[in-house]
Design a protein around this motif. Structure first.
Motif, PDB file in Angstrom:
ATOM      1  N   VAL A  17       8.618 -15.967  53.795  1.00  0.00           N
ATOM      2  CA  VAL A  17       8.004 -16.669  52.664  1.00  0.00           C
ATOM      3  C   VAL A  17       6.900 -17.542  53.243  1.00  0.00           C
ATOM      4  O   VAL A  17       7.164 -18.431  54.057  1.00  0.00           O
ATOM      5  CB  VAL A  17       9.033 -17.538  51.917  1.00  0.00           C
ATOM      6  CG1 VAL A  17       8.340 -18.383  50.854  1.00  0.00           C
ATOM      7  CG2 VAL A  17      10.113 -16.673  51.278  1.00  0.00           C
ATOM      8  N   ASN A  18       5.664 -17.253  52.871  1.00  0.00           N
ATOM      9  CA  ASN A  18       4.527 -18.025  53.376  1.00  0.00           C
ATOM     10  C   ASN A  18       4.195 -19.154  52.422  1.00  0.00           C
ATOM     11  O   ASN A  18       4.026 -18.942  51.215  1.00  0.00           O
ATOM     12  CB  ASN A  18       3.297 -17.125  53.533  1.00  0.00           C
ATOM     13  CG  ASN A  18       3.420 -16.197  54.732  1.00  0.00           C
ATOM     14  OD1 ASN A  18       4.248 -16.420  55.616  1.00  0.00           O
ATOM     15  ND2 ASN A  18       2.586 -15.180  54.770  1.00  0.00           N
ATOM     16  N   CYS A  19       4.081 -20.365  52.954  1.00  0.00           N
ATOM     17  CA  CYS A  19       3.747 -21.536  52.148  1.00  0.00           C
ATOM     18  C   CYS A  19       2.510 -22.194  52.750  1.00  0.00           C
ATOM     19  O   CYS A  19       2.574 -22.775  53.839  1.00  0.00           O
ATOM     20  CB  CYS A  19       4.924 -22.514  52.155  1.00  0.00           C
ATOM     21  SG  CYS A  19       4.555 -24.115  51.404  1.00  0.00           S
ATOM     22  N   ASP A  27       2.709 -30.505  48.236  1.00  0.00           N
ATOM     23  CA  ASP A  27       3.226 -31.354  49.316  1.00  0.00           C
ATOM     24  C   ASP A  27       4.518 -32.069  48.931  1.00  0.00           C
ATOM     25  O   ASP A  27       5.124 -32.733  49.766  1.00  0.00           O
ATOM     26  CB  ASP A  27       2.172 -32.352  49.806  1.00  0.00           C
ATOM     27  CG  ASP A  27       1.600 -33.213  48.706  1.00  0.00           C
ATOM     28  OD1 ASP A  27       1.642 -32.788  47.544  1.00  0.00           O
ATOM     29  OD2 ASP A  27       1.097 -34.319  49.014  1.00  0.00           O
ATOM     30  N   ASP A  28       4.965 -31.925  47.694  1.00  0.00           N
ATOM     31  CA  ASP A  28       6.275 -32.466  47.311  1.00  0.00           C
ATOM     32  C   ASP A  28       7.369 -31.391  47.388  1.00  0.00           C
ATOM     33  O   ASP A  28       8.506 -31.634  46.990  1.00  0.00           O
ATOM     34  CB  ASP A  28       6.209 -33.034  45.882  1.00  0.00           C
ATOM     35  CG  ASP A  28       5.762 -31.999  44.858  1.00  0.00           C
ATOM     36  OD1 ASP A  28       5.212 -30.947  45.267  1.00  0.00           O
ATOM     37  OD2 ASP A  28       5.957 -32.228  43.652  1.00  0.00           O
ATOM     38  N   ASP A  32      12.028 -28.606  50.078  1.00  0.00           N
ATOM     39  CA  ASP A  32      12.728 -27.574  49.290  1.00  0.00           C
ATOM     40  C   ASP A  32      12.518 -26.187  49.902  1.00  0.00           C
ATOM     41  O   ASP A  32      13.458 -25.384  49.981  1.00  0.00           O
ATOM     42  CB  ASP A  32      12.212 -27.564  47.845  1.00  0.00           C
ATOM     43  CG  ASP A  32      12.592 -28.827  47.093  1.00  0.00           C
ATOM     44  OD1 ASP A  32      13.587 -29.466  47.495  1.00  0.00           O
ATOM     45  OD2 ASP A  32      11.894 -29.179  46.127  1.00  0.00           O
ATOM     46  N   PHE A  33      11.276 -25.922  50.339  1.00  0.00           N
ATOM     47  CA  PHE A  33      11.030 -24.627  50.994  1.00  0.00           C
ATOM     48  C   PHE A  33      11.861 -24.524  52.268  1.00  0.00           C
ATOM     49  O   PHE A  33      12.501 -23.499  52.523  1.00  0.00           O
ATOM     50  CB  PHE A  33       9.540 -24.472  51.335  1.00  0.00           C
ATOM     51  CG  PHE A  33       8.716 -23.902  50.219  1.00  0.00           C
ATOM     52  CD1 PHE A  33       8.741 -22.546  49.943  1.00  0.00           C
ATOM     53  CD2 PHE A  33       7.895 -24.707  49.443  1.00  0.00           C
ATOM     54  CE1 PHE A  33       7.987 -22.002  48.918  1.00  0.00           C
ATOM     55  CE2 PHE A  33       7.137 -24.181  48.407  1.00  0.00           C
ATOM     56  CZ  PHE A  33       7.181 -22.827  48.142  1.00  0.00           C
ATOM     57  N   ALA A  34      11.862 -25.590  53.073  1.00  0.00           N
ATOM     58  CA  ALA A  34      12.611 -25.553  54.342  1.00  0.00           C
ATOM     59  C   ALA A  34      14.100 -25.356  54.087  1.00  0.00           C
ATOM     60  O   ALA A  34      14.793 -24.664  54.858  1.00  0.00           O
ATOM     61  CB  ALA A  34      12.365 -26.851  55.116  1.00  0.00           C
ATOM     62  N   ILE A 117      10.182 -32.643  56.952  1.00  0.00           N
ATOM     63  CA  ILE A 117      11.390 -31.804  56.989  1.00  0.00           C
ATOM     64  C   ILE A 117      12.476 -32.481  57.818  1.00  0.00           C
ATOM     65  O   ILE A 117      13.642 -32.568  57.405  1.00  0.00           O
ATOM     66  CB  ILE A 117      11.042 -30.411  57.567  1.00  0.00           C
ATOM     67  CG1 ILE A 117      10.132 -29.651  56.600  1.00  0.00           C
ATOM     68  CG2 ILE A 117      12.309 -29.602  57.843  1.00  0.00           C
ATOM     69  CD1 ILE A 117       9.532 -28.382  57.181  1.00  0.00           C
ATOM     70  N   GLU A 118      12.093 -32.993  58.986  1.00  0.00           N
ATOM     71  CA  GLU A 118      13.107 -33.562  59.891  1.00  0.00           C
ATOM     72  C   GLU A 118      13.683 -34.861  59.331  1.00  0.00           C
ATOM     73  O   GLU A 118      14.852 -35.168  59.551  1.00  0.00           O
ATOM     74  CB  GLU A 118      12.494 -33.757  61.277  1.00  0.00           C
ATOM     75  CG  GLU A 118      12.218 -32.407  61.946  1.00  0.00           C
ATOM     76  CD  GLU A 118      11.788 -32.512  63.397  1.00  0.00           C
ATOM     77  OE1 GLU A 118      10.904 -33.352  63.683  1.00  0.00           O
ATOM     78  OE2 GLU A 118      12.317 -31.757  64.219  1.00  0.00           O
ATOM     79  N   ASN A 119      12.876 -35.609  58.601  1.00  0.00           N
ATOM     80  CA  ASN A 119      13.407 -36.831  57.976  1.00  0.00           C
ATOM     81  C   ASN A 119      14.514 -36.519  56.980  1.00  0.00           C
ATOM     82  O   ASN A 119      15.470 -37.271  56.836  1.00  0.00           O
ATOM     83  CB  ASN A 119      12.287 -37.588  57.247  1.00  0.00           C
ATOM     84  CG  ASN A 119      11.433 -38.365  58.213  1.00  0.00           C
ATOM     85  OD1 ASN A 119      11.830 -38.588  59.350  1.00  0.00           O
ATOM     86  ND2 ASN A 119      10.251 -38.773  57.771  1.00  0.00           N
TER      87      ASN A 119
END
Ligand code: SF4
Length: 234
Positions: A17-19, A27-28, A32-34, A117-119
């Motif tokens: 899945v390319n984002c 950017d919000d 969710d993608f991760a 993502i890491e946060n």
């Protein structure tokens, strides 16, 4: 989501899945993608946005700003053959694309996406690129927590250009060989192909044109492209 379900059920793997990360557009949604990589056998790839398009107004249609490419060499084929057709006004700027290229703040660099993502989901750990089918220029990770089924990739052409290893040429629908998606020098080959009746001669001419085009590849791309994506193809 039903499409992803169907692809997984049909074992259409590897699934990617390319984002394209764009401030003010998605950017919000990065977390969710991760998060998809936790429960699904896929790789979510975050791709830095590359602004394409409007510089054509400044630099003229179809050519690099300086008319030269790698090693500072100009293409004699380019100059010897017909100039490329002019760009129609409808293809320039917001009318010709999503308009994001006209805003200066669209790029969301990999470091910012990773931090978000890491946060939320904890650290990312690197995965051996060789284990990722069709990895291309992506760097690949997985979430360290949550026993993820999938992976997370980054393609970061703006913050970490990989032009030195780029092996792509593109052929546009109007018969122009393009050395680079973003700002490449170009070699028109439509008339060249039509001018040779003998297949062997035509093959040699096209091979020569391809060599010329490779010489026009940039050592590293600049900050802005010079053609609308719709003219180039993916
Ligand atoms: S040379 Fe062009 S197409 Fe290749 S990686 Fe660089 S910007 Fe992308």
């Amino acid at each position: 989501m039903r499409g992803l379900d169907a692809a997984e059920d049909a074992e259409l793997l590897p699934l990617k899945v390319n984002c394209v990360t764009m401030r003010g557009t998605n950017d919000d949604e990065f977390v969710d993608f991760a998060r998809l990589s936790l429960s699904r056998r896929l790789t979510v790839r975050f791709i830095e946005y590359m602004p394409l398009g409007d510089a054509v107004l400044m630099h003229g249609p179809g050519h690099r700003a300086d008319g030269r490419g790698r090693n500072g060499q100009a293409s004699h084929l380019s100059s010897a053959l017909n100039p490329l057709p002019a760009i129609h006004a409808s293809e320039i700027g917001p009318a010709g694309g999503c308009g994001a290229q006209d805003r200066g703040d669209v790029l969301v660099p990999e470091a910012e996406v990773r931090a978000r993502i890491e946060n939320e989901l904890g650290p990312l750990v690197p995965v051996d690129r060789a284990s990722e089918a069709g990895v291309g220029p992506a760097s690949v990770y997985r979430l360290a927590q949550g026993d993820p089924k999938g992976r997370i990739g980054f393609i970061s052409a703006m913050s970490a250009p990989f032009c030195a290893t780029c092996n792509r040429l593109r052929l546009t629908a109007d018969g122009v060989l393009r050395s680079c998606l973003f700002e490449g020098g170009e070699v028109p080959i439509r008339e060249l192909m039509r001018s040779f009746k003998d297949p062997a001669q035509r093959r040699r001419a096209v091979a020569h044109a391809m060599t010329e085009c490779v010489r026009l590849k940039p050592d590293a791309h600049g900050a802005h492209g010079n053609q609308q994506m719709s003219r180039i193809g993916g």
